[in-house]
Design a protein around this motif. Structure first.
Motif, PDB file in Angstrom:
ATOM      1  N   PRO A   1       0.822  -1.209   0.000  1.00  0.00           N
ATOM      2  CA  PRO A   1       0.000   0.000   0.000  1.00  0.00           C
ATOM      3  C   PRO A   1       0.862   1.267   0.000  1.00  0.00           C
ATOM      4  N   SER A   2       0.464   2.236  -0.801  1.00  0.00           N
ATOM      5  CA  SER A   2       1.222   3.474  -0.951  1.00  0.00           C
ATOM      6  C   SER A   2       0.591   4.599  -0.137  1.00  0.00           C
TER       7      SER A   2
ATOM      8  N   ALA B   1      -5.900   1.617   3.475  1.00  0.00           N
ATOM      9  CA  ALA B   1      -4.620   1.242   2.859  1.00  0.00           C
ATOM     10  C   ALA B   1      -3.573   2.323   3.097  1.00  0.00           C
ATOM     11  N   ARG B   2      -3.977   3.589   2.998  1.00  0.00           N
ATOM     12  CA  ARG B   2      -3.036   4.694   3.269  1.00  0.00           C
ATOM     13  C   ARG B   2      -2.561   4.647   4.715  1.00  0.00           C
ATOM     14  N   GLU B   3      -3.473   4.308   5.605  1.00  0.00           N
ATOM     15  CA  GLU B   3      -3.106   4.231   7.018  1.00  0.00           C
ATOM     16  C   GLU B   3      -2.075   3.135   7.277  1.00  0.00           C
ATOM     17  N   LEU B   4      -2.125   2.059   6.511  1.00  0.00           N
ATOM     18  CA  LEU B   4      -1.129   1.000   6.651  1.00  0.00           C
ATOM     19  C   LEU B   4       0.261   1.519   6.292  1.00  0.00           C
ATOM     20  N   ARG B   5       0.356   2.335   5.234  1.00  0.00           N
ATOM     21  CA  ARG B   5       1.640   2.935   4.856  1.00  0.00           C
ATOM     22  C   ARG B   5       2.121   3.900   5.937  1.00  0.00           C
ATOM     23  N   ILE B   6       1.236   4.683   6.473  1.00  0.00           N
ATOM     24  CA  ILE B   6       1.607   5.633   7.526  1.00  0.00           C
ATOM     25  C   ILE B   6       2.106   4.888   8.758  1.00  0.00           C
ATOM     26  N   LYS B   7       1.377   3.846   9.168  1.00  0.00           N
ATOM     27  CA  LYS B   7       1.799   3.073  10.336  1.00  0.00           C
ATOM     28  C   LYS B   7       3.157   2.421  10.112  1.00  0.00           C
TER      29      LYS B   7
ATOM     30  N   ARG C   1       2.549  14.594   6.733  1.00  0.00           N
ATOM     31  CA  ARG C   1       2.237  15.361   7.958  1.00  0.00           C
ATOM     32  C   ARG C   1       1.871  14.432   9.114  1.00  0.00           C
ATOM     33  N   SER C   2       1.366  13.265   8.811  1.00  0.00           N
ATOM     34  CA  SER C   2       1.004  12.318   9.864  1.00  0.00           C
ATOM     35  C   SER C   2       2.223  11.679  10.517  1.00  0.00           C
ATOM     36  N   VAL C   3       3.324  11.570   9.777  1.00  0.00           N
ATOM     37  CA  VAL C   3       4.508  10.900  10.333  1.00  0.00           C
ATOM     38  C   VAL C   3       5.566  11.877  10.837  1.00  0.00           C
ATOM     39  N   LEU C   4       5.527  13.126  10.381  1.00  0.00           N
ATOM     40  CA  LEU C   4       6.579  14.072  10.760  1.00  0.00           C
ATOM     41  C   LEU C   4       6.674  14.324  12.269  1.00  0.00           C
ATOM     42  N   PRO C   5       5.549  14.431  12.987  1.00  0.00           N
ATOM     43  CA  PRO C   5       5.687  14.656  14.434  1.00  0.00           C
ATOM     44  C   PRO C   5       6.513  13.575  15.128  1.00  0.00           C
TER      45      PRO C   5
END
Length: 272
Positions: free
Chosen positions: A80-81, A89-95, A138-142
């Protein structure tokens, strides 16, 4: 500059064996694949993490980068990208990316590399894809800023961000010292850019280099010296900007003989 080799060519080997072989050849660093079969975060407990750290110490290797680009543990090279139409699916990439940031802290790595959005479909507007990618970053930067781990975007042919211009336009959305560039020399060459000139243009963003040769601008990673890229000039430009980080040789097509590919690459590097 210092040279490393990526374990994504060593998927027929265990991670610890890969580290040993890369060290024997004379590389100063190793890029670790954060995916199956090497260092996929959900498969690592504290004992396995300590085993990796002990192997690095025993073989006197530093981590040049954690490669968080592929995701075979859940899908394939790209999926997933960051830009899937499906939110889950996007949340899987973020996690996965956050897990890789946490792993980098535990292993003592300074950066991870990520895909530049993902493959695009013409049925969705480019602006929408850019919005999705920006939202994901933006979800992963913090967490990256909290752990002081740099997230390196790696432009690639036929993905959302291919060129230096597209990368720089995307970066206007952000102001963080923890979002930088994984400069893949071959990728920029494939999209008809001059990597040596780009080193000067992008020097404020560069945190790590990927190295593989390319022939006829076709995106297929070759052992350095087997293609058309002028690495001598590229290295001179790295010296010009005072780059003292890692250049990682990335040769995942050579899974049948990664030791031979790593050795020939080192011989080529030493020759120039």
């Amino acid at each position: 500059m210092k040279f490393a080799f990526s374990t994504n060519a060593f998927t027929n080997y265990s991670l610890t064996r890969s580290i040993e072989e890369i060290s024997k050849i004379g590389y100063q660093g190793v890029e670790i694949m954060c995916d199956v079969p090497h260092a996929y975060p959900p498969n690592l407990n504290e004992n396995k993490i300590n085993e990796i750290k002990n192997s690095l110490s025993r073989n006197k290797l530093q981590i040049s980068n954690l490669n968080a680009f592929t995701l075979f543990g859940l899908g394939d090279t790209y999926h997933p990208s960051w830009i899937e139409n499906d939110k889950d699916a996007r949340e899987l990439r973020i996690k996965h990316t956050i897990d890789c940031i946490n792993l980098a802290e535990k292993l003592g790595a300074k950066n991870i590399s990520v895909e530049p959005g993902g493959p695009i479909e013409m049925s969705t507007s480019r602006n929408k894809y850019l919005e999705l990618f920006a939202s994901g970053i933006r979800s992963v930067l913090p967490q990256a800023e909290k752990k002081q781990i740099k997230v390196l975007i790696e432009p690639e042919p036929e993905l959302l961000l291919e060129s230096s211009t597209e990368f720089m336009d995307f970066m206007k959305e952000f102001d963080s010292e923890y979002l930088k560039l994984n400069f893949d020399i071959g990728h920029f060459y494939c999209v008809n850019e001059d990597p040596s000139a780009l080193i000067l243009k992008l020097q404020n963003f560069i945190e790590h280099f990927h190295m593989a040769d390319i022939k006829n601008r076709k995106h297929f990673h070759l052992i350095p010296g087997h293609g058309s890229i002028d690495f001598r000039t590229a290295f001179a430009k790295m010296d010009e900007i005072g780059y003292d980080g890692y250049v990682t040789v990335e040769l995942y097509p050579y899974k049948e003989n990664p030791i031979g590919a790593a050795l020939e690459s080192m011989n080529y590097i030493n020759s120039i």
